[in-house]
Design an enzyme around this catalytic site. Structure first.
Site, PDB file in Angstrom:
ATOM      1  N   HIS A  99       0.746  -1.009  -0.053  1.00 28.03           N
ATOM      2  CA  HIS A  99      -0.057   0.091   0.277  1.00 28.03           C
ATOM      3  C   HIS A  99       0.864   1.316  -0.226  1.00 28.03           C
ATOM      4  O   HIS A  99       0.414   2.275  -0.711  1.00 28.03           O
ATOM      5  CB  HIS A  99      -0.728   0.001   1.273  1.00 28.03           C
ATOM      6  CG  HIS A  99      -2.185  -0.606   0.992  1.00 28.03           C
ATOM      7  ND1 HIS A  99      -3.126  -0.174   0.020  1.00 28.03           N
ATOM      8  CD2 HIS A  99      -2.763  -1.713   1.600  1.00 28.03           C
ATOM      9  CE1 HIS A  99      -4.098  -1.155   0.083  1.00 28.03           C
ATOM     10  NE2 HIS A  99      -3.805  -2.204   1.006  1.00 28.03           N
ATOM     11  N   ARG A 129      -6.671  -7.580 -15.080  1.00 27.63           N
ATOM     12  CA  ARG A 129      -6.395  -8.801 -14.419  1.00 27.63           C
ATOM     13  C   ARG A 129      -7.294  -9.220 -13.290  1.00 27.63           C
ATOM     14  O   ARG A 129      -7.213  -8.969 -12.179  1.00 27.63           O
ATOM     15  CB  ARG A 129      -4.922  -8.924 -13.522  1.00 27.63           C
ATOM     16  CG  ARG A 129      -3.895  -8.831 -14.514  1.00 27.63           C
ATOM     17  CD  ARG A 129      -2.404  -8.852 -13.841  1.00 27.63           C
ATOM     18  NE  ARG A 129      -1.248  -9.304 -14.447  1.00 27.63           N
ATOM     19  CZ  ARG A 129      -0.439  -8.453 -15.079  1.00 27.63           C
ATOM     20  NH1 ARG A 129      -0.456  -7.150 -14.612  1.00 27.63           N
ATOM     21  NH2 ARG A 129       0.674  -8.905 -15.647  1.00 27.63           N
ATOM     22  N   ARG A 180      -9.325  -9.811 -18.792  1.00 32.54           N
ATOM     23  CA  ARG A 180      -8.901 -11.436 -18.819  1.00 32.54           C
ATOM     24  C   ARG A 180      -9.763 -12.222 -17.941  1.00 32.54           C
ATOM     25  O   ARG A 180      -9.669 -11.878 -16.860  1.00 32.54           O
ATOM     26  CB  ARG A 180      -7.455 -11.529 -18.517  1.00 32.54           C
ATOM     27  CG  ARG A 180      -6.764 -12.794 -18.481  1.00 32.54           C
ATOM     28  CD  ARG A 180      -5.599 -12.658 -18.379  1.00 32.54           C
ATOM     29  NE  ARG A 180      -4.969 -12.532 -17.117  1.00 32.54           N
ATOM     30  CZ  ARG A 180      -3.687 -12.186 -16.831  1.00 32.54           C
ATOM     31  NH1 ARG A 180      -2.700 -12.485 -17.533  1.00 32.54           N
ATOM     32  NH2 ARG A 180      -3.356 -12.162 -15.382  1.00 32.54           N
ATOM     33  N   GLU A 196       0.579 -16.528 -25.202  1.00 29.83           N
ATOM     34  CA  GLU A 196       1.740 -16.727 -24.143  1.00 29.83           C
ATOM     35  C   GLU A 196       2.172 -18.061 -23.881  1.00 29.83           C
ATOM     36  O   GLU A 196       2.949 -18.587 -22.936  1.00 29.83           O
ATOM     37  CB  GLU A 196       1.100 -16.336 -22.771  1.00 29.83           C
ATOM     38  CG  GLU A 196      -0.123 -16.781 -22.187  1.00 29.83           C
ATOM     39  CD  GLU A 196      -0.552 -16.211 -20.859  1.00 29.83           C
ATOM     40  OE1 GLU A 196      -0.057 -15.590 -20.254  1.00 29.83           O
ATOM     41  OE2 GLU A 196      -2.043 -16.441 -20.552  1.00 29.83           O
ATOM     42  N   ASP A 243       4.777 -14.874 -19.604  1.00 29.57           N
ATOM     43  CA  ASP A 243       4.899 -16.270 -19.729  1.00 29.57           C
ATOM     44  C   ASP A 243       5.265 -16.735 -20.679  1.00 29.57           C
ATOM     45  O   ASP A 243       6.109 -17.690 -21.037  1.00 29.57           O
ATOM     46  CB  ASP A 243       3.294 -16.716 -19.511  1.00 29.57           C
ATOM     47  CG  ASP A 243       2.916 -16.923 -18.073  1.00 29.57           C
ATOM     48  OD1 ASP A 243       3.641 -17.434 -17.210  1.00 29.57           O
ATOM     49  OD2 ASP A 243       1.745 -16.532 -17.833  1.00 29.57           O
ATOM     50  N   ARG A 297      10.142 -17.742 -14.669  1.00 27.36           N
ATOM     51  CA  ARG A 297      10.125 -16.199 -14.589  1.00 27.36           C
ATOM     52  C   ARG A 297      10.499 -15.628 -13.160  1.00 27.36           C
ATOM     53  O   ARG A 297      10.753 -14.418 -13.055  1.00 27.36           O
ATOM     54  CB  ARG A 297       8.792 -15.792 -15.071  1.00 27.36           C
ATOM     55  CG  ARG A 297       7.444 -15.845 -14.282  1.00 27.36           C
ATOM     56  CD  ARG A 297       6.226 -15.566 -15.090  1.00 27.36           C
ATOM     57  NE  ARG A 297       5.569 -14.512 -14.527  1.00 27.36           N
ATOM     58  CZ  ARG A 297       4.404 -14.012 -14.780  1.00 27.36           C
ATOM     59  NH1 ARG A 297       3.747 -14.600 -15.895  1.00 27.36           N
ATOM     60  NH2 ARG A 297       3.817 -13.009 -14.523  1.00 27.36           N
ATOM     61  N   CYS A 316       0.674  -7.211 -23.747  1.00 25.82           N
ATOM     62  CA  CYS A 316       0.314  -6.866 -22.312  1.00 25.82           C
ATOM     63  C   CYS A 316       1.381  -7.276 -21.324  1.00 25.82           C
ATOM     64  O   CYS A 316       1.351  -6.985 -20.077  1.00 25.82           O
ATOM     65  CB  CYS A 316      -1.064  -7.051 -21.907  1.00 25.82           C
ATOM     66  SG  CYS A 316      -1.462  -8.974 -21.878  1.00 25.82           S
TER      67      CYS A 316
END
Ligand code: PEP
Ligand code: MG
Length: 537
Positions: free
Chosen positions: A183, A290, A325, A424, A448, A458, A495
């Site tokens: 935050h 997302r 997505r 991906e 990905d 990754r 993206c």
């Protein structure tokens, strides 16, 4: 003088000011065993403290929704059960029981692989801090009372601290704990305050009043700087401000290539607030929403209605384009309320579209919510992790099923809603030409795609040097995807992180990429880069 190099930049910028060391409170519990006839007293003590905290949070929630979430946390029955059981079964006093219960819940979040969920541990601790202060009768310090320019130094800043920040006085923030998705990082970025987080060992090196220069863009902190260094940083600070203003002025220039093609510059978002915060950068849309964050932040699978409210708000905020997505869970992303069976290779396992197609009812709830939100903006549906035409067809068939239901129920949605896919997986690259015939658009997920093409995890630091989207195999795959999409007259966007990397902009433009979607903080830089390449500025 001492110079410290820092890895994690939460919010860019330069600051030169004296330190204000933000309180280390002694909130440790005084521990003792409670005799049986005093347990009720301890339980009441907890319930009273909780009621006071609930009241405080209710007031704060009126001006900031973070506190609504905190209110839910403090009233959560799991916390109450845990504290009650520690008092009744282990004879702990209220302070000890609360402190342990909070640590246990925070540890569950802290152990999650996903960075975002990990950071939610800070919210639980924030709530715990309030409860402990109540139990111990301690008044929490107030960052809002600062009345001269300073760089705040803290072990960690909690959400309730950061909302009181006055930008007239807070010129920078340095914390020992915290990550870039915490935050404090999000709020500092929002307020434009230079911030460095996760600076181990710094808290004990400095005191209130000590002079510090920080460059949060480069990740450098200079403690006790000499006069010439202070002057150097003051100059850098001015240059940074000028640069920011210069980039802001470019926001209204249309990004069009020499041959007249409009390039879309979009943002990636995890929720509607991300979109709202990004509006000043004047993006062309949201290229990746997302949706999994909505599932991950919840205590249950979000209902159609709950999802609809979120998607509708996002669509209204960003009517130009909102690419939602569908649930991309599994791999490193888990749900606190759903038991994923342990897998040997989670990244090659039950994740994303595979889960959606196996859990049709849940998938339909999401698709119905997305479809309904399409009545409020240009909403597009995007399927993650597609490896075959069959999967794409099956997913699209579920969309059609949902459309039929909504028609029968006379619920509004956009009949021509676009359905596209994330590119991906290596399979999707090899099948790009066939997939393009049945998709409305492609979006390349380089995060990905790179890991799967190169067989390089990754998230594995040990082999991070091998993870590169500039690898010729990845570049060749990207080029192939764009060509395949264009052959079928569909737009191809990106993206993954590569879209926001100005070192990649020129290659991607050369390949013919139509849309760049990235974190909001990168938009100004990529826009400038494209305008320069096209000779517009
Ligand atoms: C990607 O894989 O490039 C992507 C954008 O998705 P995520 O990072 O959420 O897996
Ligand atoms: Mg992905």
């Amino acid at each position: 003088m001492e110079k410290i190099k820092v890895e994690k930049t939460a919010s860019r910028g330069i600051a030169v000011a004296k330190i204000y060391k933000y309180g280390e409170l002694d909130l440790k519990p005084v521990q003792y065993k409670v005799p049986a006839d005093k347990k009720k007293e301890q339980l009441d003590k907890f319930l009273d403290a909780r009621e006071c905290v609930r009241g405080e949070l209710e007031e704060l929630a009126a001006s900031n929704e973070i506190f609504s979430a905190h209110m839910e946390m403090v009233m959560d029955f799991t916390l109450e059960d845990s504290v009650t059981s520690k008092i009744n079964n282990n004879s702990e006093n209220a302070e000890t029981a609360v402190s342990e219960a909070i640590s246990e819940v925070a540890a569950v979040f802290g152990m999650m692989d996903d960075e975002y969920m990990k950071e939610r541990a800070a919210d639980i601790q924030d709530v715990g801090k309030r409860l402990m202060a109540q139990l111990k009768g301690i008044k929490l310090p107030d960052i809002g009372s600062l009345d001269e320019e300073a760089i705040i130094l803290a072990k960690d800043l909690f959400p309730s601290d950061t909302v009181k920040i006055n930008t007239d006085y807070v010129k920078g923030i340095i914390t020992e704990e915290g990550g870039v998705t915490s935050h404090v990082s999000i709020i500092a970025k929002n307020l434009g305050i230079p911030t460095l987080v996760g600076v181990k060992g710094i808290f004990n090196k400095l005191n209130t009043g000590d002079m510090v220069c920080m460059d949060a863009s480069e990740g450098v902190i200079v403690l006790f700087p000499e006069d010439n260094i202070t002057r150097e940083y003051e100059k850098k600070k001015q240059e940074f401000q000028d640069e920011k203003l210069r980039l802001e002025k470019l926001r209204d220039i249309p990004v069009i290539t020499k041959d007249g093609k409009k390039i879309n510059i979009c943002i990636n978002a995890g929720n509607a607030d991300d979109i709202e915060r990004a509006l000043p950068v004047k993006m062309d849309g949201t290229g990746l929403f997302r949706s999994e964050l909505l599932y991950m932040e919840n205590t249950h699978f979000p209902t159609e209605e709950e999802q609809f409210e979120v998607y509708k708000r996002a669509a209204e905020l960003c009517p130009q384009e909102l690419t939602i997505r569908t649930l991309d869970i599994g791999g490193d992303k888990e749900l606190p309320y759903f038991d994923f069976e342990k897998e040997d290779n989670p990244f090659l396992g039950w994740r994303a579209i595979r889960i959606s197609l196996d859990m049709k009812d849940m998938f339909k709830e999401q698709l119905r919510a997305i479809l309904r939100s399409s009545a409020f903006g240009n909403v597009r549906i995007m399927f993650p992790m597609i490896i075959s035409l069959e999967e794409l067809r099956e997913a699209k068939a579920v969309v059609e099923e949902c459309k039929n239901e909504l028609r029968e129920e006379c619920k509004k949605f956009c009949e021509d809603i676009e359905t596209g896919i994330m590119m991906e997986t290596p399979a999707s690259v090899l099948l790009a030409e066939q997939l393009a015939k049945e998709s409305s658009f492609f979006s390349i997920g380089t995060n990905d795609l790179t890991q799967y093409l190169l067989a390089v995890d990754r998230g594995n630091k040990k082999i991070a040097d091998k993870y590169s989207y500039f690898h010729p195999a990845v570049l060749s795959a990207i080029k192939h995807i764009i060509n395949a999409g264009h052959k079928e007259n569909i737009k191809v966007g990106m993206c993954g992180e590569m879209a926001g990397d100005i070192k990649a902009t020129e290659i991607l433009l050369d390949y013919g990429l139509d849309e760049f979607s990235m974190s909001a903080g990168s938009v100004d830089y990529v826009r400038e880069k494209i305008l320069k390449i096209q000779g517009i500025i």
